[in-house]
Design a protein around this motif. Structure first.
Motif, PDB file in Angstrom:
ATOM      1  N   GLN A 235     -87.745  97.921 -46.260  1.00  0.00           N
ATOM      2  CA  GLN A 235     -86.729  98.111 -47.298  1.00  0.00           C
ATOM      3  C   GLN A 235     -85.873  96.843 -47.416  1.00  0.00           C
ATOM      4  O   GLN A 235     -84.668  96.858 -47.221  1.00  0.00           O
ATOM      5  N   SER A 236     -86.563  95.769 -47.756  1.00  0.00           N
ATOM      6  CA  SER A 236     -85.881  94.474 -47.822  1.00  0.00           C
ATOM      7  C   SER A 236     -84.803  94.447 -48.903  1.00  0.00           C
ATOM      8  O   SER A 236     -83.845  93.667 -48.811  1.00  0.00           O
ATOM      9  N   TRP A 237     -84.935  95.266 -49.922  1.00  0.00           N
ATOM     10  CA  TRP A 237     -83.942  95.300 -50.984  1.00  0.00           C
ATOM     11  C   TRP A 237     -82.581  95.800 -50.482  1.00  0.00           C
ATOM     12  O   TRP A 237     -81.551  95.556 -51.100  1.00  0.00           O
ATOM     13  N   ILE A 238     -82.585  96.490 -49.324  1.00  0.00           N
ATOM     14  CA  ILE A 238     -81.330  96.914 -48.696  1.00  0.00           C
ATOM     15  C   ILE A 238     -80.897  95.919 -47.625  1.00  0.00           C
ATOM     16  O   ILE A 238     -79.713  95.588 -47.507  1.00  0.00           O
ATOM     17  N   PRO A 241     -79.361  92.121 -48.985  1.00  0.00           N
ATOM     18  CA  PRO A 241     -77.998  92.204 -49.551  1.00  0.00           C
ATOM     19  C   PRO A 241     -76.947  92.601 -48.507  1.00  0.00           C
ATOM     20  O   PRO A 241     -75.810  92.111 -48.537  1.00  0.00           O
TER      21      PRO A 241
END
Length: 277
Positions: A235-238, A241
């Motif tokens: 879950q790199s999108w979390i 950031p």
């Protein structure tokens, strides 16, 4: 009168070339202000290191010795170094300003005969060292407040780092000083604050404290980022950031404190006020 004003204005503004050519053409030229002060002590008073070095070098090259001619009030060159500089605004913080003043006084003293430190002036009946203490009393107090404020703010950040990295530890390693509640690992909070301590002891503690704090911050961020990546592997999108947002306040703190570390290192271990250590 016009020539006198021009020469002293040139010294005040650090016009090295003008002074060099003047004394090259007229090696034995001496001029005094209205109080009997010559160019050399005026250069010391204005903290013009290049002109001071230039005049000393030209005296040596001409084979003349440095004669300690006091002014009308029996103030020597060293008494001029004991006056509080009016140009300290370019130095960050009262602690570094006090260190700068001490360094200047000691480096001027090292270039003068021993008798210079024993001469008393007429107005205060003080030696140069006693006059230095009198003129810098308030700066010592401000320097103490400045260092303690920096140490206290860094202690808070250090406590947060320890709490985050070692959740089981509810107190800072080493315990607390019971009567004041200060953490024991920052010696600046409990150090004495005499004049001489501002020269090496206190700046060295400041450098060590800030360096270890920055190292702790870097280690904390590496550990935090690694843990986040391991827990949220896909879950790199979390992850990224979150790491970025967590880094912003840390980066702002380092950005504010790093100039202090840099200036302290240069001032303490740099070439010195007269270009030498």
């Amino acid at each position: 009168m016009f020539l006198q004003t021009a020469i002293f204005r040139a010294v005040e503004q650090g016009q090295v070339d003008f002074i060099y050519h003047l004394f090259k053409v007229y090696p034995g030229f001496e001029i005094q202000d209205g109080k009997g002060k010559t160019v050399l002590p005026y250069a010391v008073e204005c903290r013009q290191a290049k002109i001071f070095n230039l005049l000393l070098r030209m005296l040596k090259e001409s084979g003349r010795t440095l004669i300690l001619i006091p002014d009308t009030f029996n103030n020597s060159i060293l008494h001029s170094a004991a006056n509080l500089s009016a140009n300290l605004n370019h130095i960050q913080g009262a602690a570094l300003q006090m260190q700068s003043e001490l360094q200047w006084f000691k480096e001027v003293e090292s270039n003068l005969p021993v008798m210079a430190s024993e001469l008393m002036n007429n107005t205060d009946r003080m030696t140069a060292r006693e006059l230095f203490t009198k003129n810098h009393k308030e700066l010592v107090k401000e320097g103490e407040k400045s260092m303690k404020a920096t140490a206290t703010s860094c202690t808070v950040v250090g406590a947060l780092i320890v709490t985050m990295m070692f959740a089981a530890a509810f107190t800072i390693p080493g315990g607390n000083i019971q009567d004041k509640g200060y953490p024991t690992f920052l010696g600046m909070l409990t150090s004495r604050y005499s004049e001489e301590d501002f020269l090496k002891s206190l700046p060295t503690k400041m450098i060590f404290g800030l360096f270890t704090l920055f190292f702790s911050i870097a280690a904390m961020m590496i550990a935090f980022s690694s843990a986040l990546i391991l827990m949220l592997d896909k879950q790199s999108w979390i992850v990224f950031p979150t790491i970025l947002l967590a880094t912003l306040p840390i980066a702002s703190f380092v950005w504010m404190q790093f100039p202090l570390l840099r200036d302290t290192c240069i001032s303490t271990y740099g070439p010195g006020k007269l270009g030498k250590k």
